[in-house]
Design an enzyme around this catalytic site. Structure first.
Site: not given
Length: 242
Positions: A132-134
């Site tokens: 998700g952060c990527t």
């Protein structure tokens, strides 16, 4: 026996012998021709069968490689995390943005004063290089030019070390500054630190949050418990509207 009779008998015997020899030669020639035809017929058939087997083997090899290639990159699924309690510090829209001065990827530091007179997007993400952060960091990087055209800078913040932020940046070719807040001071000040639960275990962690600061240093918008898909586009629209 008379000479005439012997001569007739001799001629008849010679004809019979000649006929038998001719028949034998004809039979031999027929067998040889049949054998030649059979051999000629068998060779293309054998080659065709061999070619088909080779084609099947090649196709099977390609299919096997394709399946291995697809299997080598399985989709990563993030575990479900529930936020049970946000930070005790409640940041409201319209309030002055809390100041900060923290180290960033590539060396140096980033502070709120660096963006005086500009609009600023601060996106807080739980952990570098997780799915998700990527996606979120890549989306903000992809739209960086449009944010710049809207007079807006973008900064990402997490509790990861500077080294981890640099690895994250290099791996995904990110172009937005990535700030390291290992002491959680900025995270708490912006309400992005709180109690979370996963698999029945409770722990403190980063709550995915985005804050839009206007050119006067005031908090214009806050997005809490962010869903990544389409989020960067929504923040860009809000920045353009300021």
């Amino acid at each position: 026996m008379s000479k005439k009779t012997r001569k007739k008998s001799s001629n008849t015997t010679g004809k019979r012998v000649a006929t038998k020899v001719a028949r034998a030669r004809s039979a031999s020639t027929g067998k040889s021709a049949a054998k030649t035809r059979t051999t000629v017929a068998k060779k293309p058939a054998a080659k065709t069968a061999k070619a088909k087997a080779s084609t099947k083997k090649t196709a099977a090899g390609v299919q096997d490689k394709a399946s291995h290639k697809a299997a080598s990159k399985p989709l990563k699924l993030e575990p479900a995390v529930t936020v049970t309690k946000s930070s005790d510090v409640t940041l409201a829209e319209g309030a002055s943005a809390p100041g900060f001065d923290l180290p960033r990827d590539g060396g140096g530091s980033v502070s709120l004063k660096d963006f005086a007179g500009k609009k600023l997007v601060l996106f807080f993400y739980p952990r570098a290089d997780t799915p998700g952060c990527t996606r979120e960091a890549i989306d903000f990087t992809r739209l960086k030019g449009e944010f710049t055209a809207a007079g807006t800078e973008v900064v990402g913040i997490s509790a990861d070390t500077v080294k981890a932020q640099e690895s994250f940046r290099n791996k995904h070719q990110l172009s937005v500054p990535l700030v390291s807040d290992g002491a959680h001071q900025m995270l708490e000040a912006y309400g992005a630190w709180g109690e979370k639960s996963m698999y029945g275990r409770t722990f403190m962690g980063i709550i995915r949050t985005t804050v839009l600061v206007d050119s006067g240093g005031k908090v214009a918008r806050i997005w809490r418990h962010v869903k990544v898909d389409g989020h960067a586009e929504a923040v860009l629209e809000a920045a353009r509207a300021l």
